[in-house]
Enzyme design. Structure first.
Site, PDB file in Angstrom:
ATOM      1  N   LYS A 105      45.877 -55.592  79.332  1.00 23.09           N
ATOM      2  CA  LYS A 105      44.738 -55.222  78.477  1.00 23.09           C
ATOM      3  C   LYS A 105      44.874 -55.706  77.035  1.00 23.09           C
ATOM      4  O   LYS A 105      43.892 -56.133  76.425  1.00 23.09           O
ATOM      5  CB  LYS A 105      44.508 -53.704  78.526  1.00 23.09           C
ATOM      6  CG  LYS A 105      45.701 -52.839  78.062  1.00 23.09           C
ATOM      7  CD  LYS A 105      46.466 -52.206  79.203  1.00 23.09           C
ATOM      8  CE  LYS A 105      47.835 -51.753  78.755  1.00 23.09           C
ATOM      9  NZ  LYS A 105      48.254 -50.483  79.261  1.00 23.09           N
ATOM     10  N   GLU A 129      40.896 -56.793  86.881  1.00 21.31           N
ATOM     11  CA  GLU A 129      40.519 -55.408  87.214  1.00 21.31           C
ATOM     12  C   GLU A 129      41.568 -54.393  86.749  1.00 21.31           C
ATOM     13  O   GLU A 129      41.233 -53.309  86.269  1.00 21.31           O
ATOM     14  CB  GLU A 129      40.330 -55.299  88.738  1.00 21.31           C
ATOM     15  CG  GLU A 129      39.984 -53.918  89.241  1.00 21.31           C
ATOM     16  CD  GLU A 129      38.683 -53.398  88.666  1.00 21.31           C
ATOM     17  OE1 GLU A 129      37.625 -53.826  89.133  1.00 21.31           O
ATOM     18  OE2 GLU A 129      38.717 -52.565  87.740  1.00 21.31           O
ATOM     19  N   LYS A 205      41.052 -51.309  76.124  1.00 25.22           N
ATOM     20  CA  LYS A 205      40.304 -51.169  77.384  1.00 25.22           C
ATOM     21  C   LYS A 205      38.807 -51.084  77.113  1.00 25.22           C
ATOM     22  O   LYS A 205      37.985 -51.664  77.845  1.00 25.22           O
ATOM     23  CB  LYS A 205      40.816 -49.958  78.148  1.00 25.22           C
ATOM     24  CG  LYS A 205      42.268 -50.142  78.627  1.00 25.22           C
ATOM     25  CD  LYS A 205      42.910 -48.830  79.044  1.00 25.22           C
ATOM     26  CE  LYS A 205      44.348 -49.005  79.518  1.00 25.22           C
ATOM     27  NZ  LYS A 205      45.069 -47.742  79.672  1.00 25.22           N
ATOM     28  N   GLY A 302      50.621 -46.572  86.593  1.00 25.61           N
ATOM     29  CA  GLY A 302      51.596 -46.458  87.688  1.00 25.61           C
ATOM     30  C   GLY A 302      51.637 -47.733  88.518  1.00 25.61           C
ATOM     31  O   GLY A 302      50.628 -48.429  88.641  1.00 25.61           O
TER      32      GLY A 302
HETATM   33  N1  HSE Z   1      50.022 -46.454  78.698  1.00 26.93           N
HETATM   34  C1  HSE Z   1      48.875 -46.615  79.527  1.00 26.93           C
HETATM   35  C2  HSE Z   1      48.293 -45.244  79.796  1.00 26.93           C
HETATM   36  C3  HSE Z   1      49.262 -47.308  80.813  1.00 26.93           C
HETATM   37  O1  HSE Z   1      48.942 -44.243  79.494  1.00 26.93           O
HETATM   38  O2  HSE Z   1      47.162 -45.144  80.275  1.00 26.93           O
HETATM   39  C4  HSE Z   1      48.118 -47.825  81.637  1.00 26.93           C
HETATM   40  O3  HSE Z   1      47.339 -48.778  80.964  1.00 26.93           O
END
Ligand code: HSE
Length: 322
Positions: A105, A129, A205, A302
């Site tokens: 991202k 994605e 994001k 994950g």
């Molecule tokens: N550090 C990010 C989160 C990981 O906690 O959502 C996934 O992008």
């Protein structure tokens, strides 16, 4: 059966998850797609780190050129994290006529226009994605099933670490610092958790979501962003007393011709669909002019959820081999 030759740039959490899915579900993938996924090389920068899975040692390399410049590889999967060298590796791969799949991202949000135009110029696929909301297939939904809509509003819980912290502070009355350490131990947090708690990861994001939904690229640094590091137990208690929940929300909307966007803690009514999204789960709540309101919910981080999204992109490229 045709074979898709795949190179993995990175073998951390997401790389390990992707390797496991392509290996464990190889037969299923071959039966469904009619093309066989073959991992040809894996860039592993730190050989001493503990891994989710052990790869065949013959596949490992420390030289990115073994993937980027490898004439045998058709699909490069970038899972390194960070803006550089990841962006340069993706651009070079595209220039060598390789399709690129990425979970990164930060790199995509920082260099969205350059990456998209380079993929187009070189007539290769660029799919990402996994970069937004981990395993939730929200980008594919927006660019396929929902493509006939004007998007009116997007609201998302886009960061698992901060949602986990806010949930534990609310439900168990735990102090911020203690829960942050717990989130780091569980592997949700970024290497530097500042990106999580200050809203930077959510802004990356949101930038990608906005580019796809509204065809408007806004650099993450231009998105007004407030994180959760200043939220106190007293704030949480005051919210609960009003039957509300504090959530870190990334939102973008076009209303009466006005484009608004931000990442910030928001006081949601307990009845709002996003108020029920707890722990490390993510959710994206979308309003389209024709479809109305939709909510996508699932694991936003994950190895296996994120690997699942990476593999979905790989398979969508493989389908075109036939
Ligand atoms: N550090 C990010 C989160 C990981 O906690 O959502 C996934 O992008």
């Amino acid at each position: 059966m045709k074979t898709a030759n795949i190179g993995l740039l990175g073998f951390g959490n997401v790389g390990g998850g992707t390797y496991k899915i392509l290996t464990d579900n190889k037969k299923l993938i071959e039966n469904r797609i009619g093309v066989s996924p073959k991992i040809v090389k894996i860039l592993q920068r730190n050989r001493n780190k503990k891994r989710l899975v052990d790869a065949n040692p013959n596949l490992l390399t420390e030289d990115p050129d073994d993937i980027i410049n490898n004439p045998d590889i058709d699909i490069v999967v970038e899972m390194l994290g960070g803006i550089e060298p990841a962006t340069s590796f993706m651009l070079q791969s595209m220039k060598h006529k390789k399709h690129v799949v990425s979970a990164n991202k930060a790199a995509i949000a920082a260099n969205y226009e350059l990456l998209m135009s380079t993929a187009k110029e070189n007539n290769v696929e660029f799919l990402f994605e996994a970069s937004v909301a981990g395993g939730i297939p929200v980008l594919t939904a927006m660019t396929n099933a929902l493509e006939a809509n004007n998007f009116v509003e997007i609201m998302g819980i886009l960061n698992g670490t901060t949602n986990y912290i806010l949930t534990k502070m609310t439900e168990e009355g735990l102090p911020y610092e203690e829960v942050l350490k717990d989130a780091q131990a569980k592997g949700f947090a970024e290497a530097d958790p500042t990106a999580d708690v200050e809203g930077i990861d959510a802004a990356n994001k949101l930038s990608i979501l906005m580019a796809l939904a509204f065809n408007k690229y806004v650099a993450p640094s231009d998105i007004p962003t407030t994180g959760i590091s200043k939220i106190t137990s007293e704030d949480i208690k005051a919210a609960s007393e009003q039957n509300k929940k504090i959530k870190l929300i990334g939102s973008a909307s076009v209303k009466n011709g006005k484009f608004d966007y931000s990442v910030k803690p928001v006081l949601l009514d307990a009845s709002h669909p996003l108020a029920g999204v707890s722990n490390e789960f993510n959710a994206v709540y979308i309003t389209g002019d024709m479809v109305g309101e939709l909510m996508f919910y699932g694991k936003g981080a994950g190895p296996l959820p994120t690997g699942s999204a990476v593999c979905g992109d790989i398979l969508s490229i493989m389908k075109k081999y036939k």
